[in-house]
Design a protein around this motif. Structure first.
Motif, PDB file in Angstrom:
ATOM      1  N   SER A 201     -13.791  16.260  22.070  1.00  0.00           N
ATOM      2  CA  SER A 201     -14.578  15.217  22.726  1.00  0.00           C
ATOM      3  C   SER A 201     -15.785  14.838  21.898  1.00  0.00           C
ATOM      4  O   SER A 201     -16.414  15.685  21.239  1.00  0.00           O
ATOM      5  N   GLY A 202     -16.134  13.551  21.949  1.00  0.00           N
ATOM      6  CA  GLY A 202     -17.323  13.091  21.248  1.00  0.00           C
ATOM      7  C   GLY A 202     -17.677  11.672  21.627  1.00  0.00           C
ATOM      8  O   GLY A 202     -16.811  10.861  21.956  1.00  0.00           O
ATOM      9  N   ARG A 203     -18.955  11.395  21.566  1.00  0.00           N
ATOM     10  CA  ARG A 203     -19.473  10.045  21.841  1.00  0.00           C
ATOM     11  C   ARG A 203     -20.465   9.718  20.734  1.00  0.00           C
ATOM     12  O   ARG A 203     -21.197  10.589  20.254  1.00  0.00           O
ATOM     13  N   ASN A 204     -20.508   8.456  20.320  1.00  0.00           N
ATOM     14  CA  ASN A 204     -21.394   8.009  19.239  1.00  0.00           C
ATOM     15  C   ASN A 204     -21.220   8.877  17.986  1.00  0.00           C
ATOM     16  O   ASN A 204     -22.186   9.404  17.422  1.00  0.00           O
ATOM     17  N   ILE A 205     -19.976   9.007  17.579  1.00  0.00           N
ATOM     18  CA  ILE A 205     -19.634   9.812  16.407  1.00  0.00           C
ATOM     19  C   ILE A 205     -19.904   8.991  15.145  1.00  0.00           C
ATOM     20  O   ILE A 205     -19.400   7.872  15.015  1.00  0.00           O
ATOM     21  N   GLY A 206     -20.656   9.509  14.230  1.00  0.00           N
ATOM     22  CA  GLY A 206     -20.906   8.823  12.973  1.00  0.00           C
ATOM     23  C   GLY A 206     -19.704   8.917  12.054  1.00  0.00           C
ATOM     24  O   GLY A 206     -18.949   9.887  12.085  1.00  0.00           O
ATOM     25  N   ARG A 207     -19.542   7.902  11.211  1.00  0.00           N
ATOM     26  CA  ARG A 207     -18.377   7.902  10.324  1.00  0.00           C
ATOM     27  C   ARG A 207     -18.361   9.117   9.389  1.00  0.00           C
ATOM     28  O   ARG A 207     -17.286   9.594   9.014  1.00  0.00           O
ATOM     29  N   ALA A 208     -19.529   9.624   9.034  1.00  0.00           N
ATOM     30  CA  ALA A 208     -19.595  10.765   8.122  1.00  0.00           C
ATOM     31  C   ALA A 208     -19.039  12.042   8.751  1.00  0.00           C
ATOM     32  O   ALA A 208     -18.579  12.936   8.041  1.00  0.00           O
ATOM     33  N   GLU A 209     -19.068  12.129  10.062  1.00  0.00           N
ATOM     34  CA  GLU A 209     -18.569  13.318  10.746  1.00  0.00           C
ATOM     35  C   GLU A 209     -17.239  13.067  11.444  1.00  0.00           C
ATOM     36  O   GLU A 209     -16.702  13.955  12.119  1.00  0.00           O
TER      37      GLU A 209
ATOM     38  N   ILE B 293     -13.233   5.394  14.342  1.00  0.00           N
ATOM     39  CA  ILE B 293     -13.690   6.438  15.261  1.00  0.00           C
ATOM     40  C   ILE B 293     -15.142   6.193  15.656  1.00  0.00           C
ATOM     41  O   ILE B 293     -15.517   6.328  16.832  1.00  0.00           O
ATOM     42  N   GLU B 294     -15.965   5.805  14.700  1.00  0.00           N
ATOM     43  CA  GLU B 294     -17.349   5.466  14.995  1.00  0.00           C
ATOM     44  C   GLU B 294     -17.421   4.296  15.971  1.00  0.00           C
ATOM     45  O   GLU B 294     -18.183   4.324  16.957  1.00  0.00           O
ATOM     46  N   PHE B 295     -16.639   3.250  15.702  1.00  0.00           N
ATOM     47  CA  PHE B 295     -16.621   2.032  16.523  1.00  0.00           C
ATOM     48  C   PHE B 295     -16.192   2.365  17.956  1.00  0.00           C
ATOM     49  O   PHE B 295     -16.883   2.027  18.929  1.00  0.00           O
ATOM     50  N   ALA B 296     -15.043   3.046  18.096  1.00  0.00           N
ATOM     51  CA  ALA B 296     -14.535   3.350  19.429  1.00  0.00           C
ATOM     52  C   ALA B 296     -15.499   4.223  20.208  1.00  0.00           C
ATOM     53  O   ALA B 296     -15.775   3.973  21.394  1.00  0.00           O
ATOM     54  N   SER B 297     -16.047   5.252  19.562  1.00  0.00           N
ATOM     55  CA  SER B 297     -16.908   6.192  20.271  1.00  0.00           C
ATOM     56  C   SER B 297     -18.279   5.620  20.598  1.00  0.00           C
ATOM     57  O   SER B 297     -19.030   6.220  21.365  1.00  0.00           O
ATOM     58  N   SER B 298     -18.596   4.459  20.049  1.00  0.00           N
ATOM     59  CA  SER B 298     -19.852   3.809  20.429  1.00  0.00           C
ATOM     60  C   SER B 298     -19.715   3.100  21.778  1.00  0.00           C
ATOM     61  O   SER B 298     -20.722   2.685  22.362  1.00  0.00           O
ATOM     62  N   PHE B 299     -18.466   2.972  22.270  1.00  0.00           N
ATOM     63  CA  PHE B 299     -18.239   2.331  23.566  1.00  0.00           C
ATOM     64  C   PHE B 299     -17.774   3.315  24.629  1.00  0.00           C
ATOM     65  O   PHE B 299     -18.074   3.140  25.803  1.00  0.00           O
ATOM     66  N   TYR B 300     -17.012   4.331  24.251  1.00  0.00           N
ATOM     67  CA  TYR B 300     -16.537   5.293  25.241  1.00  0.00           C
ATOM     68  C   TYR B 300     -16.339   6.659  24.592  1.00  0.00           C
ATOM     69  O   TYR B 300     -16.135   6.773  23.388  1.00  0.00           O
ATOM     70  N   THR B 301     -16.393   7.684  25.418  1.00  0.00           N
ATOM     71  CA  THR B 301     -16.181   9.041  24.937  1.00  0.00           C
ATOM     72  C   THR B 301     -14.734   9.207  24.513  1.00  0.00           C
ATOM     73  O   THR B 301     -13.813   8.796  25.226  1.00  0.00           O
ATOM     74  N   LEU B 302     -14.533   9.798  23.357  1.00  0.00           N
ATOM     75  CA  LEU B 302     -13.199  10.154  22.910  1.00  0.00           C
ATOM     76  C   LEU B 302     -12.900  11.580  23.350  1.00  0.00           C
ATOM     77  O   LEU B 302     -13.765  12.450  23.293  1.00  0.00           O
ATOM     78  N   HIS B 303     -11.666  11.802  23.800  1.00  0.00           N
ATOM     79  CA  HIS B 303     -11.261  13.112  24.305  1.00  0.00           C
ATOM     80  C   HIS B 303     -10.061  13.635  23.523  1.00  0.00           C
ATOM     81  O   HIS B 303      -9.328  12.852  22.895  1.00  0.00           O
ATOM     82  N   PRO B 304      -9.816  14.941  23.550  1.00  0.00           N
ATOM     83  CA  PRO B 304      -8.654  15.503  22.862  1.00  0.00           C
ATOM     84  C   PRO B 304      -7.359  14.848  23.333  1.00  0.00           C
ATOM     85  O   PRO B 304      -7.102  14.761  24.539  1.00  0.00           O
ATOM     86  N   GLY B 305      -6.568  14.407  22.390  1.00  0.00           N
ATOM     87  CA  GLY B 305      -5.307  13.750  22.719  1.00  0.00           C
ATOM     88  C   GLY B 305      -5.391  12.248  22.785  1.00  0.00           C
ATOM     89  O   GLY B 305      -4.352  11.578  22.842  1.00  0.00           O
TER      90      GLY B 305
END
Length: 285
Positions: free
Chosen positions: A151-159, A236-248
């Protein structure tokens, strides 16, 4: 590791031309009651599962890969995320063909963003594609798919790479027409995922992967992920800036030029460097 689901929800690891049935390793996954989690439990516990697979694998039987029915390697994605017109030549193609744009403006991905597909559209390669709306053009779109591992939200492209569980091949099928993408691409069987999950440690450079698609042995699409307009870390950065990403959660990263119609009886084959080969049959609904 190449992890697959097959037959009646068996778990396997692919070893060349055989599959080792490691379903016994599923005993390490936690049991869930109602309400069910909004993520895929197998992906959420992938490190523990891999350790358990390695422990039980020497004692598990193998079967020829050709004899099994491959299901979607991800059983319960919380979200199916897709990137539209994420290859420049496909953007040009979509703008040039009335059969694709249907008098609608085809804008750049940076302007229109991402879209979601219904989870009910997800199938594995053995289940195949059941065409609907036969009076319209139904097109194949080969894609590299990224599976989110935690899970992650606002994930930077570097990570972003820290959040990737692995990669699959995807077919983002679409009915052409004037409606919104998410409607036309959410038909049952119109999100094909397979043939298995290749864990992230097996892909040295996801920004340099060749992939190609044929229909009845006719070459239709060929590209490399270096040609993506928005690369995988940036998606991943773009998507997680709008919603939390979850496993799967899965991200269909976009299709290159060469999209085209398929008909009942056609055979689609997609190959992805470092992942494998996925064969999908097309039928009437």
């Amino acid at each position: 590791m190449k992890i697959c689901r097959f037959d009646d929800n068996r778990l396997g690891i692919v070893e060349g031309t055989v599959v080792r049935d490691v379903s016994a390793a599923l005993d390490c996954l936690p049991r869930h009651g109602y309400p069910l989690p909004n993520y895929d439990p197998l992906i959420a516990n992938l490190p523990q599962l891999r350790a358990r697979i390695e422990a039980v694998a020497p004692h598990c039987r193998t079967r020829p890969l050709a004899d099994i029915r491959l299901l979607s390697p991800i059983a319960n994605p919380g979200k199916i995320i897709a990137a539209p017109v994420n290859y420049k030549k496909h953007l040009d193609e979509a703008r040039a063909q009335p059969q694709i744009h249907h008098d609608s403006q085809v804008a750049e991905i940076q302007r229109i963003g991402l879209f979601l597909k219904a989870n009910s559209s997800l199938v594995g390669p053995a289940e195949g594609i059941a065409l609907q709306h036969p009076d319209r053009r139904n097109d194949h779109e080969a894609e590299v798919v990224v599976v989110i591992g935690k899970s992650g939200r606002n994930i930077g492209r570097a990570e972003a790479s820290d959040y990737i569980a692995g990669y699959c091949i995807g077919l983002d099928m679409t009915v052409r027409g004037p409606e919104e993408r998410s409607l036309r691409k959410s038909i049952d069987t119109y999100s094909v995922l397979g043939p298995w999950l290749v864990t992230a440690d097996e892909i040295a450079d996801s920004a340099n992967l060749d992939f190609w698609l044929t229909v009845n042995d006719e070459a239709r699409q060929r590209a490399n992920t270096r040609d993506l307009i928005i690369g995988i870390p940036e998606l991943i950065e773009f998507a997680s800036s709008f919603y939390t990403l979850h496993p799967g959660d899965v991200i269909f990263t976009g299709t290159p030029e060469g999209v085209g119609p398929v008909l009942p009886g056609d055979r689609i084959v997609v190959e992805l460097q470092g992942v494998g080969r996925m064969e999908v049959a097309v039928r009437s609904e």
